[in-house]
Design a protein around this motif. Sequence first.
Motif, mmCIF file in Angstrom:
data_model
loop_
_atom_site.group_PDB
_atom_site.id
_atom_site.type_symbol
_atom_site.label_atom_id
_atom_site.label_comp_id
_atom_site.label_asym_id
_atom_site.label_seq_id
_atom_site.Cartn_x
_atom_site.Cartn_y
_atom_site.Cartn_z
ATOM 1 N N LEU A 150 0.833 -7.608 6.994
ATOM 2 C CA LEU A 150 0.288 -7.955 5.683
ATOM 3 C C LEU A 150 -0.434 -6.793 5.001
ATOM 4 O O LEU A 150 -0.540 -6.773 3.788
ATOM 5 N N LYS A 151 -0.917 -5.846 5.794
ATOM 6 C CA LYS A 151 -1.603 -4.712 5.154
ATOM 7 C C LYS A 151 -0.629 -3.878 4.328
ATOM 8 O O LYS A 151 -1.041 -3.080 3.489
ATOM 9 N N PHE A 152 0.668 -4.048 4.582
ATOM 10 C CA PHE A 152 1.680 -3.330 3.811
ATOM 11 C C PHE A 152 2.137 -4.129 2.593
ATOM 12 O O PHE A 152 3.109 -3.747 1.937
ATOM 13 N N PHE A 153 1.458 -5.247 2.307
ATOM 14 C CA PHE A 153 1.806 -6.085 1.157
ATOM 15 C C PHE A 153 0.597 -6.252 0.230
ATOM 16 O O PHE A 153 0.127 -7.362 0.012
ATOM 17 N N PRO A 154 0.078 -5.152 -0.333
ATOM 18 C CA PRO A 154 -1.019 -5.262 -1.290
ATOM 19 C C PRO A 154 -0.508 -5.863 -2.592
ATOM 20 O O PRO A 154 0.701 -6.080 -2.766
ATOM 21 N N PRO A 155 -1.401 -6.147 -3.565
ATOM 22 C CA PRO A 155 -0.955 -6.704 -4.852
ATOM 23 C C PRO A 155 0.139 -5.879 -5.523
ATOM 24 O O PRO A 155 0.981 -6.429 -6.235
ATOM 25 N N LEU A 156 0.153 -4.584 -5.278
ATOM 26 C CA LEU A 156 1.181 -3.727 -5.865
ATOM 27 C C LEU A 156 2.572 -4.146 -5.395
ATOM 28 O O LEU A 156 3.524 -4.185 -6.179
ATOM 29 N N VAL A 157 2.688 -4.474 -4.111
ATOM 30 C CA VAL A 157 3.975 -4.879 -3.543
ATOM 31 C C VAL A 157 4.266 -6.339 -3.863
ATOM 32 O O VAL A 157 5.370 -6.689 -4.299
ATOM 33 N N THR A 158 3.285 -7.211 -3.647
ATOM 34 C CA THR A 158 3.522 -8.643 -3.880
ATOM 35 C C THR A 158 3.809 -8.919 -5.352
ATOM 36 O O THR A 158 4.600 -9.804 -5.680
ATOM 37 N N GLY A 159 3.192 -8.154 -6.250
ATOM 38 C CA GLY A 159 3.461 -8.335 -7.675
ATOM 39 C C GLY A 159 4.914 -8.049 -8.009
ATOM 40 O O GLY A 159 5.545 -8.774 -8.792
ATOM 41 N N PHE A 199 5.022 5.375 1.730
ATOM 42 C CA PHE A 199 5.147 6.797 1.393
ATOM 43 C C PHE A 199 3.950 7.289 0.581
ATOM 44 O O PHE A 199 3.396 8.364 0.850
ATOM 45 N N PHE A 200 3.542 6.517 -0.426
ATOM 46 C CA PHE A 200 2.472 6.957 -1.321
ATOM 47 C C PHE A 200 1.072 6.692 -0.773
ATOM 48 O O PHE A 200 0.147 7.466 -1.056
ATOM 49 N N HIS A 201 0.889 5.620 -0.023
ATOM 50 C CA HIS A 201 -0.474 5.175 0.279
ATOM 51 C C HIS A 201 -0.819 5.063 1.768
ATOM 52 O O HIS A 201 -1.960 4.759 2.100
ATOM 53 N N HIS A 202 0.145 5.303 2.665
ATOM 54 C CA HIS A 202 -0.162 5.164 4.087
ATOM 55 C C HIS A 202 0.159 6.416 4.886
ATOM 56 O O HIS A 202 -0.664 6.864 5.678
ATOM 57 N N LEU A 203 1.348 6.973 4.717
ATOM 58 C CA LEU A 203 1.726 8.147 5.509
ATOM 59 C C LEU A 203 0.846 9.339 5.170
ATOM 60 O O LEU A 203 0.732 9.736 4.008
ATOM 61 N N GLY A 204 0.194 9.881 6.206
ATOM 62 C CA GLY A 204 -0.662 11.040 6.002
ATOM 63 C C GLY A 204 -1.998 10.736 5.388
ATOM 64 O O GLY A 204 -2.730 11.659 5.013
ATOM 65 N N THR A 205 -2.358 9.445 5.264
ATOM 66 C CA THR A 205 -3.658 9.065 4.721
ATOM 67 C C THR A 205 -4.429 8.289 5.767
ATOM 68 O O THR A 205 -3.873 7.775 6.741
ATOM 69 N N ARG A 206 -5.720 8.160 5.555
ATOM 70 C CA ARG A 206 -6.556 7.441 6.511
ATOM 71 C C ARG A 206 -6.237 5.961 6.546
ATOM 72 O O ARG A 206 -6.473 5.287 7.532
#
Length: 469
Positions: free
Chosen positions: A154-163, A452-459
């Motif tokens: 579910l952490k990979f389904f923020p409002p950006l994805v669910t929208g 790609f934009f918000h998880h890979l290589g980020t905290r």
Amino acid sequence: MALPAQGPVEGPCSTPPVRTEDAVTSVHPVDEKLHPSRLVPAALQHIAAMYAGVVTPPLIIGQACGLDIAGRTRLIAASLLIAGVATILQTIGVRQLVGNRLPFVNAASSAGIAPILAIAENNAKGHQLPAIYGAVMVAGAFCLAVGPFFGRLLKFFPPLVTGVVITLIGVTLMPVPVGWAQGGDKTAAGFGSMRNLALAAFTLVVILLIQRFGKGFVKQVALLFGLLIGTLAALPFGMADFRGLASAPVAALPTPFAFGAPVFQAAAILSLCIVMLVLMTESSAGMLALGEICDRRADARTITRGLRTDGLATLLGPVFGGFPTSAFAQNVGVVSLTRVRSRYVVAVAGSALLVLGAFPVLGAIVSLVPMPVLGGAGIVLFGSIAVSGIRTLSEAGLDDSSNIILVAVALGAGIIPLAAPTFYTQFPAWAQTVLGSGISAGAIVAVMLNLFFHHLGTRSSTAPALKSS
């Protein structure tokens, strides 16, 4: 000797006593138990919205397998019964095992029709349904095994994805009411006639007028009134089909394995397991959408319990003649449109589906609603789903250029099957199954771009996964 009890001493600094009648227990709209005068019409509205979708898979599959009217009626009754049981389990739940406890409708999904027809073509007459049901049962077991892992994602389904996914549900379903508005049957002589289109437009105008001038609960059930008035308007023109009512038996219960014991074929099982992944994605998206609409966000445990219900219904449904079971997006639209969020409304609708399945003659009465009338109402329903997705996207931070690119590409990927149905014809069969659904294609692209934009290589990539039950 005991002293007599004394009441509270009141003074300028004393706290007034709490009165029981002043203590109001707040009930969430999802858990609200409505008065029958509101509950029953709202439940009927859900049944009217979903009935055509429930009977479509057994009708199409029954015809492809060469069943007579009695056989197709048996399939329809089984689909209604399984839909009723699955819907009641979803809304009421059993402990922490099954049921998402949202106003969530489950029934046989039209997404499985194409691969099921392919299985039928590869088997001789009389052996088609056993092969289909064997594959469906394994797909249900597959859903039960894989379902718990969906909650951890579910952490990979923020409002950006669910929208994006919710918007695509509404957009990709829009051809369905358009086809209904034209008459439903593309092979019929009157398909697309001005008479059909006029009836659909009339139904749509009625719903709009009730929404504009209606008040209170009348406004909430505008869809139901639109279906009723549209059907009454169709009667003088002979546009209501009474053939199903004349041929339907009064009462009939499905017989276990009436079409033969299941047969398990590897190719058929593989194709339906892929379909089940698509259905799980759509069902999860539906739960996330309802969570937003109902102001009770679906967490990991909710998703897991909901998918477990899908898996059980898909596994056990073939015993009585059912097919792959998943969420019904049009009923998400009903909740969004009416704002009646009580899960007990949908539970009553599930109970009514059980009755319709046990008494096919009652189900035939509901089927009197002409397809153009359903089409006019469906435009409002599916459009409202897309609006819910747009509303979710408006809260997703679209001032960021990366988010804009993510939404643009994901929506484009989801609309490809709608704009160019033959786009994936050169792809392998499994890829056509997955990418041919605009909802699943858009969801996959949105999840990958979000990674790609918000998880890979980020905290944020180290964030713990949500626990599932």
